[in-house]
Design a protein around this motif. Structure first.
Motif, short mmCIF file in Angstrom:
data_model
loop_
_atom_site.label_atom_id
_atom_site.label_comp_id
_atom_site.label_asym_id
_atom_site.label_seq_id
_atom_site.Cartn_x
_atom_site.Cartn_y
_atom_site.Cartn_z
N PHE A 154 42.92 43.30 41.28
CA PHE A 154 42.17 42.05 41.40
C PHE A 154 43.08 40.88 41.79
CE2 PHE A 154 40.79 38.14 39.18
CZ PHE A 154 39.58 37.93 39.81
N VAL A 155 44.21 40.78 41.14
CA VAL A 155 45.13 39.68 41.41
C VAL A 155 45.71 39.79 42.81
CG1 VAL A 155 47.32 38.63 40.71
CG2 VAL A 155 45.67 39.30 38.98
N SER A 156 45.95 41.00 43.28
CA SER A 156 46.58 41.19 44.59
C SER A 156 45.64 40.95 45.76
CB SER A 156 47.16 42.61 44.68
OG SER A 156 46.11 43.58 44.66
N ASP A 157 44.33 40.98 45.52
CA ASP A 157 43.37 40.83 46.63
C ASP A 157 42.11 40.11 46.13
OD1 ASP A 157 42.09 40.99 49.04
OD2 ASP A 157 41.91 43.17 49.07
N MET A 158 42.27 38.87 45.71
CA MET A 158 41.16 38.13 45.11
C MET A 158 40.02 37.88 46.09
SD MET A 158 42.69 35.34 42.44
CE MET A 158 43.52 35.85 40.93
N GLU A 159 40.33 37.72 47.37
CA GLU A 159 39.26 37.47 48.35
C GLU A 159 38.26 38.61 48.39
OE1 GLU A 159 40.79 36.55 52.15
OE2 GLU A 159 41.79 34.70 51.52
N LEU A 160 38.71 39.81 48.11
CA LEU A 160 37.82 40.97 48.11
C LEU A 160 36.75 40.83 47.03
CD1 LEU A 160 37.14 43.95 48.92
CD2 LEU A 160 38.80 44.66 47.19
N PHE A 161 37.09 40.18 45.90
CA PHE A 161 36.20 40.15 44.74
C PHE A 161 35.44 38.84 44.57
CE2 PHE A 161 39.73 43.04 43.82
CZ PHE A 161 39.05 44.18 43.41
N GLN A 162 35.65 37.86 45.43
CA GLN A 162 35.05 36.55 45.23
C GLN A 162 33.79 36.37 46.08
OE1 GLN A 162 39.29 34.24 44.66
NE2 GLN A 162 37.55 33.06 45.33
N ARG A 163 32.66 36.18 45.40
CA ARG A 163 31.41 35.88 46.11
C ARG A 163 31.39 34.44 46.60
NH1 ARG A 163 27.03 35.66 43.35
NH2 ARG A 163 28.01 35.59 41.30
N ASN A 164 32.00 33.58 45.83
CA ASN A 164 32.09 32.17 46.19
C ASN A 164 33.34 31.59 45.54
OD1 ASN A 164 31.26 31.48 43.42
ND2 ASN A 164 29.23 32.15 44.09
N ALA A 165 33.55 30.29 45.71
CA ALA A 165 34.78 29.67 45.24
C ALA A 165 34.94 29.75 43.73
CB ALA A 165 34.83 28.21 45.70
N SER A 166 33.84 29.74 42.99
CA SER A 166 33.92 29.72 41.52
C SER A 166 33.79 31.10 40.89
CB SER A 166 32.83 28.80 40.96
OG SER A 166 31.54 29.30 41.29
N SER A 167 33.45 32.12 41.65
CA SER A 167 33.20 33.43 41.06
C SER A 167 34.46 34.05 40.46
CB SER A 167 32.61 34.39 42.11
OG SER A 167 33.52 34.62 43.16
N ARG A 168 35.65 33.60 40.90
CA ARG A 168 36.90 34.11 40.32
C ARG A 168 36.95 33.83 38.82
NH1 ARG A 168 42.00 32.02 39.34
NH2 ARG A 168 41.36 29.99 40.17
N LEU A 169 36.34 32.74 38.42
CA LEU A 169 36.35 32.37 37.00
C LEU A 169 35.38 33.19 36.18
CD1 LEU A 169 36.43 28.48 37.45
CD2 LEU A 169 38.37 30.02 37.12
N GLU A 170 34.53 33.98 36.85
CA GLU A 170 33.53 34.79 36.16
C GLU A 170 34.06 36.19 35.84
OE1 GLU A 170 30.80 33.64 35.02
OE2 GLU A 170 30.95 31.68 35.98
N TYR A 171 35.33 36.44 36.13
CA TYR A 171 35.96 37.70 35.73
C TYR A 171 36.70 37.42 34.43
CZ TYR A 171 35.04 39.72 40.36
OH TYR A 171 34.44 40.21 41.49
N LYS A 172 36.12 37.84 33.29
CA LYS A 172 36.66 37.47 31.99
C LYS A 172 36.86 38.71 31.12
CE LYS A 172 34.27 32.99 32.04
NZ LYS A 172 33.31 32.11 31.35
N CYS A 173 37.74 38.53 30.13
CA CYS A 173 37.97 39.59 29.13
C CYS A 173 36.98 39.38 27.98
CB CYS A 173 39.40 39.54 28.60
SG CYS A 173 40.66 39.84 29.87
N ASN A 174 36.03 40.28 27.86
CA ASN A 174 35.01 40.11 26.84
C ASN A 174 35.58 40.25 25.44
OD1 ASN A 174 32.10 39.86 26.18
ND2 ASN A 174 32.36 41.91 25.34
N ASN A 175 36.64 41.05 25.30
CA ASN A 175 37.25 41.27 23.99
C ASN A 175 38.33 40.25 23.66
OD1 ASN A 175 38.80 42.42 26.08
ND2 ASN A 175 39.95 43.64 24.62
N LEU A 176 38.65 39.38 24.62
CA LEU A 176 39.65 38.33 24.39
C LEU A 176 39.04 37.00 24.79
CD1 LEU A 176 42.77 40.14 25.92
CD2 LEU A 176 42.14 40.00 23.50
#
Length: 607
Positions: free
Chosen positions: A364-386
């Motif tokens: 994920f960190v090495s290729d963030m553009e692959l996982f981003q639907r929009n500019a803010s979606s990067r912040l929606e990848y969270k650790c549910n247990n942390l």
């Protein structure tokens, strides 16, 4: 602005676009002047309160206008019927936008050769009248018709031979009377948010040989019901490549039913978002080898089977947003699949950040553009247990992840078993005599073994007395006179009856086995004596083997915290006799002791 002179735009030879938005008093004559501007291709007259033009408004004039936007025009005469006849004189006009104009019906008395008509958000109850008396189309070139959000209730016969795009979304129950065959060239059909969940759909409802794109979002179609949705609803759709079924009802749709409905389609784009696919497995999608774009947002999946998408060799877009996915491993997507994907959306999933997710975090960190639907979606990848930790900020020491998850589970399980075993063993050892005595009391017989032993064996002693040497004065001064002199019993006491020269243990064993009863004298000194504790343990085993009981007398008060486990177990399961110096207590003590020894007291002693 209300009036425009005939030659107002003379000399503007490069003028191609005019906007007169908000001119609420614009006259029809001025509208004609605008349409006649040489070279004008686009005219926007939003919110001008223009009603449908008179039939001869554009006669005997030349117009270069290609696109005409008349949205948000609410006529002052409150006439909801809109007549398109006047536009038949405009040969170059292709597109008319009449959205949000309170139109309830559209008609024309002559052929109008426009190609696109937008009637969204009006009050239409049916399609525009498109058939002349001789079945000739009044809109022979119309290829796009938008009529969403109109409250359509019925669709009369349509003569639209060139129609390729039709939007009927956000209408009533129009689907009941709609026949897709009325549009022989139809390629794209939108019928979203039409509540059809309670209806029985017709066979071959969407069957069309030229249909390429179909949108049925939010229609609540019960695809799991064979009675309401026939299996041939998408039959003969040989060209259908883009299908959206988001927000419908897929309850009870298993793999077989899914393939029965869609398995024959050569789909390239499929949207199943916001459906609960509880009976459906992702592996079924491998049957759609042409898929290039797949939308699976909010479908309730908690895990992705390894290699579930590897067989889709054309897949480049995959949306798995807002599911219950906790782990993505290196085996979830093959190397070829990872190289092929250009868009992979996994935001808003409850990731469990641990060693198992560390590989995905690094990807994920090495290729963030692959996982981003929009500019803010990067912040929606969270650790549910942390809480408060994003996936990008999650880190772990490599040494902590050397062992696999399976090995960690084995170690934890093994340690748990060892700890539980040691705990149980410790508890059993500590309370071993309590347990043995409880089992003995629960399963012992009625004294038959004891009576047979008393009758059959030859005994040298009547009572074996176990005591500490500090209690010898009480044994010699109190116990022996009462039992031997008054009751005629023969006692076995260490100092008198143990054979000199023999091993102490042998003396104890032989004397216990040669005695009919065993009497333990508990005291503070008894607690501290190792030989007394040995005798107690041996005697407890002896009486349990012969279905007998120990006779316990306490010559002083002993605190429970000072007692051994065996003494505590005996006192909790056996009624003992307490010695006290008071006259009444002494008399009661000897009476209770005689009662306990009644089986072995001679008749003359009892008297």
């Amino acid at each position: 602005m209300s009036h425009i002179e005939l030659n107002a735009f003379k000399g503007l030879r490069n003028l191609t676009c005019v906007l007169v938005t908000g001119s609420e008093h614009l006259t029809m004559e001025s509208f004609r002047v605008l349409m006649a501007i040489p070279g004008l291709q686009y005219l926007s007259a939003h919110s001008c309160q223009l009603s449908s033009p008179p039939k001869d408004l554009f006669s005997n004039m030349t117009s270069d206008v290609v696109e005409l936007s008349l949205s948000l025009n609410f006529p002052t005469d409150y006439t909801c019927l809109y007549d398109l006849t006047a536009y038949s004189a405009l040969d170059k006009l292709r597109n008319i936008d009449l959205a949000i104009c309170s139109i309830c019906a559209v008609k024309t008395s002559t052929v109008v050769r426009i190609q696109s008509l937008n009637l969204n958000d009006n009050s239409m109850k049916g399609l525009p009248e498109s058939c002349a008396a001789n079945e000739v189309s009044l809109f022979p070139n119309l290829s796009s018709l938008k009529i969403s959000e109109n409250g359509l209730l019925f669709l009369k016969k349509a003569c639209l031979p060139s129609l390729k795009f039709l939007d009927l979304s956000y209408n009533g129950v129009v689907v009941r009377s709609f026949s897709i065959t009325q549009c022989p060239c139809l390629q794209t059909l939108w019928m979203s948010y039409i509540n059809t969940g309670w209806m029985k759909l017709a066979s071959n409802l969407f069957s069309h040989p030229t249909l390429e794109e179909l949108h049925l979002e939010g229609d609540h179609i019960a695809f799991g019901s064979h009675d309401r949705v026939p299996s041939n609803i998408f039959a003969n759709c040989s060209r259908l490549t883009r299908l959206s079924l988001a927000k419908n009802n897929f309850e009870n749709v298993d793999d077989a039913r899914f393939l029965e409905l869609l398995g024959h389609l050569s789909l390239e784009e499929l949207n199943l978002s916001k459906n609960k696919l509880s009976s459906f497995s992702l592996s079924t999608l491998s049957n759609f080898s042409n898929l290039s774009r797949l939308e699976l947002m909010s479908i309730g999946i908690s895990s992705i089977p390894d290699g579930a998408f590897d067989s889709l060799k054309n897949l480049y877009w995959l949306n798995l947003t807002q599911n219950d996915i906790t782990i993505v491993t290196k085996q979830t997507f093959s190397v070829e699949t990872r190289q092929r994907l250009r868009f992979l959306y996994l935001d808003r999933n409850p990731f469990t950040c641990s060693c198992q997710l560390l590989w995905f975090r690094n990807w994920f960190v090495s290729d963030m553009e692959l996982f981003q639907r929009n500019a803010s979606s990067r912040l929606e990848y969270k650790c549910n247990n942390l809480p408060g930790t994003s996936l990008a900020n999650f880190t772990m020491v490599d040494q902590a992840c050397v062992m696999s998850h399976a090995m960690n589970v084995v170690i934890v399980f093994t340690c748990t078993i060892v700890i539980v075993t040691l705990t149980i063993t410790s508890i059993v050892f500590r309370f071993r005599w309590n347990i043995r005595l409880a089992l003995y009391e629960a399963f012992r017989g009625r004294g038959d073994v004891r009576r047979l032993r008393l009758l059959a064996d030859h005994f040298d002693y009547d009572v074996f007395v176990s005591y500490d040497k500090e209690d010898l004065p009480w044994v010699y001064g109190k116990l022996m006179p009462e039992l031997e002199e008054r009751l005629g019993l023969r006692l076995c006491v260490h100092e008198r009856d143990f054979i000199p020269g023999n091993n102490i243990v042998d003396n104890i064993v032989e004397c216990v086995q040669s005695s009919k009863k065993i009497l333990m004298v508990f005291s503070k000194d008894f607690v501290r004596s190792q030989w007394c504790q040995f005798e107690l343990t041996f005697c407890m085993n002896h009486v349990m083997n012969f279905d007998d009981v120990l006779l316990i007398v306490c010559v002083d008060d002993v605190a429970s915290r000072d007692m051994s486990a065996a003494m505590m177990a005996v006192l909790r399961t056996t009624t003992y006799i307490q010695w006290e110096e008071l006259d009444d207590a002494v008399h009661s003590f000897w009476g209770r002791l005689r009662l306990a020894l009644h089986e072995i007291i001679p008749l003359d002693g009892a008297l």
